[in-house]
Design a protein around this motif. Structure first.
Motif, short mmCIF file in Angstrom:
data_model
loop_
_atom_site.label_atom_id
_atom_site.label_comp_id
_atom_site.label_asym_id
_atom_site.label_seq_id
_atom_site.Cartn_x
_atom_site.Cartn_y
_atom_site.Cartn_z
N THR A 137 40.41 33.13 83.59
CA THR A 137 41.48 32.39 84.13
C THR A 137 42.82 32.81 83.61
OG1 THR A 137 39.97 30.69 84.88
CG2 THR A 137 42.38 30.32 84.80
N ASP A 138 43.80 32.93 84.37
CA ASP A 138 45.16 33.24 83.61
C ASP A 138 45.95 32.17 83.06
OD1 ASP A 138 47.55 35.39 83.56
OD2 ASP A 138 48.40 33.72 84.72
N LYS A 139 46.84 32.42 82.16
CA LYS A 139 47.61 31.19 81.36
C LYS A 139 48.26 30.35 82.58
CE LYS A 139 48.25 33.15 77.09
NZ LYS A 139 49.14 33.77 76.13
N MET A 140 48.87 30.82 83.44
CA MET A 140 49.39 30.12 84.64
C MET A 140 48.56 29.28 85.34
SD MET A 140 52.85 31.00 85.00
CE MET A 140 54.13 32.32 84.88
N ASP A 147 54.02 34.57 77.32
CA ASP A 147 53.74 32.97 76.85
C ASP A 147 55.26 32.38 77.39
OD1 ASP A 147 51.51 33.24 75.79
OD2 ASP A 147 52.43 34.09 73.72
N LEU A 148 56.51 32.79 77.16
CA LEU A 148 57.72 32.22 77.40
C LEU A 148 57.79 31.99 78.93
CD1 LEU A 148 59.88 34.02 74.53
CD2 LEU A 148 58.53 32.01 74.36
N GLN A 149 57.37 33.21 79.56
CA GLN A 149 57.45 33.28 81.16
C GLN A 149 56.64 31.96 81.51
OE1 GLN A 149 56.32 37.12 82.10
NE2 GLN A 149 58.09 37.97 81.02
N CYS A 150 55.46 31.82 81.05
CA CYS A 150 54.56 30.76 81.59
C CYS A 150 55.19 29.51 81.32
CB CYS A 150 53.09 30.93 81.05
SG CYS A 150 52.15 32.25 81.49
N ALA A 151 55.61 29.07 80.20
CA ALA A 151 56.29 27.79 79.91
C ALA A 151 57.35 27.57 80.90
CB ALA A 151 56.66 28.03 78.23
N GLY A 177 51.67 41.40 76.68
CA GLY A 177 51.01 40.51 75.71
C GLY A 177 50.81 39.29 76.48
N GLY A 178 49.41 38.62 76.00
CA GLY A 178 49.26 37.44 76.74
C GLY A 178 48.22 37.53 78.00
N VAL A 179 48.30 38.87 78.54
CA VAL A 179 47.40 39.03 79.76
C VAL A 179 45.99 39.51 79.30
CG1 VAL A 179 47.10 40.67 81.74
CG2 VAL A 179 49.61 39.79 80.90
N SER A 180 45.01 39.04 80.02
CA SER A 180 43.64 39.07 79.67
C SER A 180 43.26 40.64 79.53
CB SER A 180 42.53 38.51 80.53
OG SER A 180 42.41 39.13 81.61
N ARG A 181 42.27 41.03 78.90
CA ARG A 181 41.53 42.27 78.70
C ARG A 181 40.95 42.82 79.95
NH1 ARG A 181 36.68 40.01 74.83
NH2 ARG A 181 38.53 38.83 74.26
N TYR A 182 40.59 41.56 80.77
CA TYR A 182 39.99 41.86 82.19
C TYR A 182 40.87 42.57 83.14
CZ TYR A 182 36.75 38.62 80.40
OH TYR A 182 35.58 38.00 79.81
N GLN A 183 42.01 42.18 83.07
CA GLN A 183 43.25 42.88 83.89
C GLN A 183 43.62 44.38 83.06
OE1 GLN A 183 45.43 38.72 84.19
NE2 GLN A 183 46.62 39.99 85.15
N LYS A 184 43.66 44.39 81.95
CA LYS A 184 44.16 45.40 81.22
C LYS A 184 43.00 46.55 81.58
CE LYS A 184 47.06 42.93 78.15
NZ LYS A 184 47.53 42.64 76.74
N PHE A 185 41.94 46.55 81.49
CA PHE A 185 40.79 47.44 81.57
C PHE A 185 40.83 47.73 83.18
CE2 PHE A 185 38.96 46.39 77.47
CZ PHE A 185 39.20 47.36 76.76
#
Length: 234
Positions: free
Chosen positions: A143-146, A171-175, A50-58
């Motif tokens: 662009t990734d959350k990080m 989300d928690l890992q990014c924070a 969760g929180g990772v983009s559709r681009y990476q998932k596809f």
């Protein structure tokens, strides 16, 4: 968690909009072209990341189930997904208490940092009259959350006075990666509170934005009361 922050950073799906189920169903539906096993596998991967983009998932889907696929196949999945989710993002529920919380934190900046498509997010937020709440900007994929957090910090955002509000372990890992306080909102998340308590036991858990707003308000009043007593004794 402090009683007040200068910057509030929000994930979108599961935090601002009740969109997690919409997107999970879209991933499964679009992947059916590669078979039911591939669709089920993608849904499981999506929920685990969760929180990772559709681009990476596809990309993950095609690498695993159709390594011979070309850019047209990849774009077809992205188009399928966008078509399935767009209309529902315009009408799904938004977080209870969101505008009240904005008034409560009017001196602070609000920023969206999402795994959703950035162009799509900005369009949806404009149409739903939510964009003006987020004076710090609305940021998303590819662009990734990080990377977004790194750019915001380079531009002057202070991690010590920021709070990340998320609904996924990512989300928690990014924070945590940037020493930013974080909270988890559970009502619309596809991650169980038990998982959060197990993997991130120091993270405060709330049902939704309204509950978080109440907790921050109570902490602020407690801090103010304590400060007044200190002044009297001084």
């Amino acid at each position: 968690m402090k009683s007040h922050y200068q910057h509030y950073l929000f994930d979108c799906d599961g935090v601002i909009l009740d969109a997690n189920r919409v997107k999970t169903d879209a991933f499964g539906g679009c992947a059916e072209v590669y078979g039911s096993a591939a669709a089920a596998d993608l849904v499981a991967y999506h929920q685990q990341t969760g929180g990772v983009s559709r681009y990476q998932k596809f990309r993950w889907l095609l690498d695993k189930y159709a390594p011979q696929a070309g850019e047209e196949d990849y774009q077809a999945l992205l188009d399928c997904y966008a078509q399935r989710v767009y209309e529902q993002l315009l009408t799904c529920a938004s977080a209870p208490g969101l505008t009240d919380f904005r008034a409560q934190t009017s001196a602070s900046s609000w920023t969206v940092i999402s795994g959703g498509d950035q162009t799509e997010l900005r369009d949806i937020f404009e149409q739903r009259d939510l964009a003006t709440l987020f004076d710090g900007g609305i940021f998303g994929s590819p662009t990734d959350k990080m990377a977004h957090l790194e750019q915001l910090i380079s531009a002057g955002l202070n991690p010590e006075t920021s709070l990340f509000i998320g609904d996924s372990m990512y989300d928690l890992q990014c924070a945590k990666a940037f020493a930013i306080d974080s909270v988890f909102v559970a009502d619309w998340s596809e991650v169980s509170p038990a998982t959060v308590r197990n993997q991130a036991p120091q993270t405060p858990i709330f049902g939704n934005i309204a509950e978080l707003a109440t907790a921050l308000s109570e902490r602020s009043m407690t801090t103010a009361t304590s400060g007044n007593k200190d002044s009297e004794h001084g």
